[in-house]
Design an enzyme around this catalytic site. Structure first.
Site, PDB file in Angstrom:
ATOM      1  N   PRO A   1      -4.749  -5.291  -2.686  1.00  0.00           N
ATOM      2  CA  PRO A   1      -5.537  -3.954  -2.427  1.00  0.00           C
ATOM      3  C   PRO A   1      -6.800  -3.595  -3.601  1.00  0.00           C
ATOM      4  CG  PRO A   1      -3.295  -4.492  -3.819  1.00  0.00           C
ATOM      5  CD  PRO A   1      -3.855  -5.695  -3.329  1.00  0.00           C
TER       6      PRO A   1
ATOM      7  N   TYR B   1     -15.867  -0.938   4.011  1.00  0.00           N
ATOM      8  CA  TYR B   1     -14.699  -0.417   3.179  1.00  0.00           C
ATOM      9  C   TYR B   1     -14.527   0.820   4.205  1.00  0.00           C
ATOM     10  CZ  TYR B   1     -12.328   2.408  -0.664  1.00  0.00           C
ATOM     11  OH  TYR B   1     -11.233   2.927  -1.499  1.00  0.00           O
TER      12      TYR B   1
ATOM     13  N   LYS C   1      -7.256  -2.626   2.055  1.00  0.00           N
ATOM     14  CA  LYS C   1      -7.419  -3.173   3.810  1.00  0.00           C
ATOM     15  C   LYS C   1      -5.946  -3.565   3.975  1.00  0.00           C
ATOM     16  CE  LYS C   1     -11.400  -2.555   4.227  1.00  0.00           C
ATOM     17  NZ  LYS C   1     -11.749  -1.270   5.218  1.00  0.00           N
TER      18      LYS C   1
ATOM     19  N   TYR D   1     -12.406   2.683  -9.144  1.00  0.00           N
ATOM     20  CA  TYR D   1     -12.813   1.387  -8.807  1.00  0.00           C
ATOM     21  C   TYR D   1     -13.547   0.912 -10.128  1.00  0.00           C
ATOM     22  CZ  TYR D   1     -10.993   0.682  -3.743  1.00  0.00           C
ATOM     23  OH  TYR D   1      -9.989   0.861  -3.196  1.00  0.00           O
TER      24      TYR D   1
ATOM     25  N   HIS E   1     -12.782  11.215   2.637  1.00  0.00           N
ATOM     26  CA  HIS E   1     -13.401  11.102   1.999  1.00  0.00           C
ATOM     27  C   HIS E   1     -14.655  10.139   2.258  1.00  0.00           C
ATOM     28  CE1 HIS E   1     -10.397  11.050  -2.017  1.00  0.00           C
ATOM     29  NE2 HIS E   1     -10.464  11.895  -1.131  1.00  0.00           N
TER      30      HIS E   1
HETATM   31  P1  FAS Z   1       5.670  -4.422   6.093  1.00  0.00           P
HETATM   32  O1  FAS Z   1       5.586  -4.930   4.927  1.00  0.00           O
HETATM   33  O2  FAS Z   1       5.208  -3.113   5.496  1.00  0.00           O
HETATM   34  O3  FAS Z   1       6.955  -4.231   7.012  1.00  0.00           O
HETATM   35  C1  FAS Z   1       7.859  -5.533   7.467  1.00  0.00           C
HETATM   36  C2  FAS Z   1       9.466  -5.125   8.036  1.00  0.00           C
HETATM   37  O4  FAS Z   1       9.917  -6.374   8.578  1.00  0.00           O
HETATM   38  C3  FAS Z   1       9.964  -4.289   6.585  1.00  0.00           C
HETATM   39  O5  FAS Z   1       9.738  -2.862   6.851  1.00  0.00           O
HETATM   40  C4  FAS Z   1      10.705  -5.352   6.324  1.00  0.00           C
HETATM   41  O6  FAS Z   1      12.209  -4.620   5.784  1.00  0.00           O
HETATM   42  C5  FAS Z   1      11.060  -6.028   7.204  1.00  0.00           C
HETATM   43  N1  FAS Z   1      11.788  -7.575   7.901  1.00  0.00           N
HETATM   44  C6  FAS Z   1      10.994  -8.027   6.577  1.00  0.00           C
HETATM   45  N2  FAS Z   1      11.651  -9.788   6.483  1.00  0.00           N
HETATM   46  C7  FAS Z   1      13.012  -9.124   8.376  1.00  0.00           C
HETATM   47  C8  FAS Z   1      13.486  -9.641   8.968  1.00  0.00           C
HETATM   48  N3  FAS Z   1      14.123 -11.189   8.294  1.00  0.00           N
HETATM   49  N4  FAS Z   1      14.516  -9.163   9.783  1.00  0.00           N
HETATM   50  C9  FAS Z   1      13.900  -8.758  10.308  1.00  0.00           C
HETATM   51  N5  FAS Z   1      12.975  -7.369   9.671  1.00  0.00           N
HETATM   52  C10 FAS Z   1      12.961  -7.933   8.866  1.00  0.00           C
HETATM   53  N6  FAS Z   1      -2.187  -2.449   1.460  1.00  0.00           N
HETATM   54  C11 FAS Z   1      -3.112  -1.229   1.081  1.00  0.00           C
HETATM   55  O7  FAS Z   1      -4.312  -1.093   1.890  1.00  0.00           O
HETATM   56  N7  FAS Z   1      -3.426  -0.881  -0.058  1.00  0.00           N
HETATM   57  C12 FAS Z   1      -2.409  -0.564  -0.571  1.00  0.00           C
HETATM   58  O8  FAS Z   1      -2.492  -0.088  -2.285  1.00  0.00           O
HETATM   59  C13 FAS Z   1      -1.161  -2.055  -0.785  1.00  0.00           C
HETATM   60  N8  FAS Z   1      -0.617  -1.722  -1.439  1.00  0.00           N
HETATM   61  C14 FAS Z   1       0.774  -2.297  -1.364  1.00  0.00           C
HETATM   62  C15 FAS Z   1       1.783  -3.232  -2.384  1.00  0.00           C
HETATM   63  C16 FAS Z   1       2.886  -3.633  -2.272  1.00  0.00           C
HETATM   64  C17 FAS Z   1       3.879  -3.623  -2.958  1.00  0.00           C
HETATM   65  C18 FAS Z   1       2.859  -4.710  -1.201  1.00  0.00           C
HETATM   66  C19 FAS Z   1       3.824  -5.282  -0.530  1.00  0.00           C
HETATM   67  C20 FAS Z   1       1.800  -4.445  -0.246  1.00  0.00           C
HETATM   68  C21 FAS Z   1       1.118  -3.335   0.115  1.00  0.00           C
HETATM   69  N9  FAS Z   1      -0.263  -3.628   0.798  1.00  0.00           N
HETATM   70  C22 FAS Z   1      -1.251  -2.436   0.042  1.00  0.00           C
HETATM   71  C23 FAS Z   1      -0.193  -4.330   2.298  1.00  0.00           C
HETATM   72  C24 FAS Z   1       0.624  -2.892   2.712  1.00  0.00           C
HETATM   73  O9  FAS Z   1       0.063  -1.753   2.587  1.00  0.00           O
HETATM   74  C25 FAS Z   1       1.202  -3.619   3.798  1.00  0.00           C
HETATM   75  O10 FAS Z   1      -0.179  -3.923   4.684  1.00  0.00           O
HETATM   76  C26 FAS Z   1       1.601  -2.675   5.269  1.00  0.00           C
HETATM   77  O11 FAS Z   1       2.497  -2.812   4.671  1.00  0.00           O
HETATM   78  C27 FAS Z   1       1.912  -4.217   6.403  1.00  0.00           C
HETATM   79  O12 FAS Z   1       2.368  -3.447   7.260  1.00  0.00           O
HETATM   80  P2  FAS Z   1       3.752  -4.386   8.185  1.00  0.00           P
HETATM   81  O13 FAS Z   1       2.421  -5.721   8.790  1.00  0.00           O
HETATM   82  O14 FAS Z   1       4.215  -3.538   9.085  1.00  0.00           O
HETATM   83  O15 FAS Z   1       4.263  -5.043   6.944  1.00  0.00           O
HETATM   84  C1  PHB Z   2      -3.327   3.241  -3.102  1.00  0.00           C
HETATM   85  O1  PHB Z   2      -4.006   4.412  -3.124  1.00  0.00           O
HETATM   86  O2  PHB Z   2      -2.154   3.438  -3.028  1.00  0.00           O
HETATM   87  C2  PHB Z   2      -4.575   3.104  -3.007  1.00  0.00           C
HETATM   88  C3  PHB Z   2      -5.940   3.084  -2.646  1.00  0.00           C
HETATM   89  C4  PHB Z   2      -7.304   1.849  -2.750  1.00  0.00           C
HETATM   90  C5  PHB Z   2      -7.256   0.639  -2.771  1.00  0.00           C
HETATM   91  C6  PHB Z   2      -5.597   0.419  -3.435  1.00  0.00           C
HETATM   92  C7  PHB Z   2      -4.450   1.425  -3.331  1.00  0.00           C
HETATM   93  O3  PHB Z   2      -7.262   0.052  -2.897  1.00  0.00           O
END
Ligand code: FAS
Ligand code: PHB
Length: 394
Positions: free
Chosen positions: A295, A387, A299, A203, A75
């Site tokens: 989000p 971005y 980032k 957005y 994009h």
């Molecule tokens: P993660 O949270 O992905 O992974 C951590 C891992 O550690 C998990 O698999 C968990 O099971 C494990 N873990 C936890 N506790 C543990 C323990 N005690 N022992 C062993 N393992 C354990 N980012 C965006 O850019 N755009 C979005 O739209 C967006 N939406 C999101 C929605 C939600 C609900 C959440 C929670 C996050 C969102 N994020 C978004 C952010 C997300 O993408 C994170 O930045 C990304 O998952 C980060 O990756 P990790 O640091 O690997 O953490």
């Molecule tokens: C998504 O597609 O999940 C998404 C994209 C952009 C954002 C947040 C979430 O800023």
């Protein structure tokens, strides 16, 4: 007690832990990943959707970019909308760069499949994971699996265990400093097997609340609307969601909206959070374990990948050249960028959401931000450069 040894112990099999393991493997450095959730739970998570080009390059370097390039959508712009008025941020024209729309779910599945195929040990459904001796030269973690207690000894532990993980909690409160802002609303997100309403992301700030039109492919759409933290998914039928989204994006967009039965629906809270330092002894924090962004700036995942680009370089330089420069500078290098990304994510969230406590003046400030961006190429460029991803200064 069963004993294992490896060079780098990785707690967490999300994108941070998996990418680190892959980058180390490519340089002949061993790791074991331990996660408390099952593979199915991890691969079933629906989260991020937009990759900075720096993240794309990191995945290419990790030799995990093939499906991303085949199925991902490059994009070069996105729309900001304010009460039905639109302004396109011409990311490509203003920065010469682009972003890649590719779901975190897909990336996680690609990484798990490749890591397992290459013989990496990923311990899923591990119980009672506990780091020990993290300030010694032989840091360890203990966990239980199938009724047995296992201890892994390594040279380093990397806490890639997300916001609710155990590793950050291992750092003494006399050492760890945290910063947090919790937003007074959440994001209700749905996935639907329908073509996206627009070619690029939208957005939207509307007086009824924020809305985001995103996608996962040309046939699968991802939509979000701001909702009260007191709401539950059960409060939102598909029809109620489509009606609200249509109001918030306005009639010109809504008339092209293809609605249908959602196959994923969830509410995520929004917070800004930073933990300092990102290293304690021989334990490193990376990704959501160290920082959280709302989000709105797309980032979270990209920050996690940026941490891993620095950490993997530090570990590889340590093992291959006995050079500890990047390990010693890891926390400082990452935090310098983390705080700038926290700022951008906070700025986008503050501009685009309806805050219950905002005065009429603050609401006019939101509109003024939009008008300024709309009328200034410099202001639009600032949005665009954040971005697509700030340069990683190592
Ligand atoms: P993660 O949270 O992905 O992974 C951590 C891992 O550690 C998990 O698999 C968990 O099971 C494990 N873990 C936890 N506790 C543990 C323990 N005690 N022992 C062993 N393992 C354990 N980012 C965006 O850019 N755009 C979005 O739209 C967006 N939406 C999101 C929605 C939600 C609900 C959440 C929670 C996050 C969102 N994020 C978004 C952010 C997300 O993408 C994170 O930045 C990304 O998952 C980060 O990756 P990790 O640091 O690997 O953490
Ligand atoms: C998504 O597609 O999940 C998404 C994209 C952009 C954002 C947040 C979430 O800023």
């Amino acid at each position: 007690m069963k004993y294992k040894k490896t060079q780098v112990i990785i707690v967490g099999s999300g994108p941070a832990g998996l990418l680190l393991s892959q980058l180390l493997h490519n340089e002949g450095i061993s790791s074991i990943i331990v996660d408390r959730q099952s593979r199915e739970r991890i691969e079933g998570r629906v989260r991020a959707g937009v990759l900075e080009w720096g993240s794309v390059q990191a995945l290419e370097e990790a030799k995990i970019g093939e499906r991303m390039h085949r199925e991902g959508l490059p994009h070069e712009g996105f729309d900001l909308a304010f009460d039905g008025e639109f302004h396109r941020i011409d990311v490509g024209g203003l920065t010469g760069k682009k972003v890649m729309v590719y779901g975190q779910t897909e990336l996680t599945m690609d990484l798990i499949a490749q890591r397992l195929e290459q013989g990496c040990e990923i311990v899923f459904s591990a119980g009672d994971v506990q780091p020990t001796d993290v300030t010694s030269n032989t840091p360890k973690i203990q966990y239980t699996k199938d009724g047995e207690t296992v201890e892994i000894e390594g040279d380093y532990i990397t806490g890639c265990d997300g916001f609710h993980g155990v590793c950050r909690q291992t750092i003494p409160s006399t050492v760890l400093k945290t910063y947090e802002k919790v937003y007074p609303f959440g994001w209700l997100g749905v996935l639907v097997e329908k073509p996206p309403v627009s070619d690029e992301l939208i957005y939207a700030n509307h007086q009824r609340g924020f809305a985001l039109c995103s996608m996962r492919s040309k046939t699968r759409s991802r939509y979000y609307i701001q909702c009260p933290l007191t709401d539950n998914v059960e409060d939102w039928s598909d029809q109620r969601f489509w009606d609200e989204l249509s109001l918030r994006v306005g009639p010109d967009v809504a008339r092209n909206l293809e609605t249908g039965d959602s196959f994923e629906k969830s509410i995520a809270p929004l917070r800004s959070f930073v933990a300092e330092p990102m290293r304690y002894g021989n334990m490193f924090l990376a990704g959501d374990a160290a920082h959280i962004v709302p989000p709105t700036g797309a980032k979270g995942l990209n920050l996690a990948i940026a941490d891993i680009r620095v950490l993997s370089r530090g570990l590889i330089e340590h093992y291959k050249k006995s050079n500890n420069h990047y390990l010693e500078r890891y926390s400082d290098i990452c935090l310098k960028r983390v705080w700038k990304v926290e700022r951008f994510s906070w700025f986008m969230s503050t501009m685009l959401h309806q805050f219950p406590e905002f005065s009429a003046f603050e609401k006019r400030m939101q509109r003024a931000e939009f008008d300024h961006i709309q009328g200034s190429e410099t202001a639009s460029s600032s949005i665009a450069e954040n971005y697509v991803g700030l340069p990683l200064e190592m």
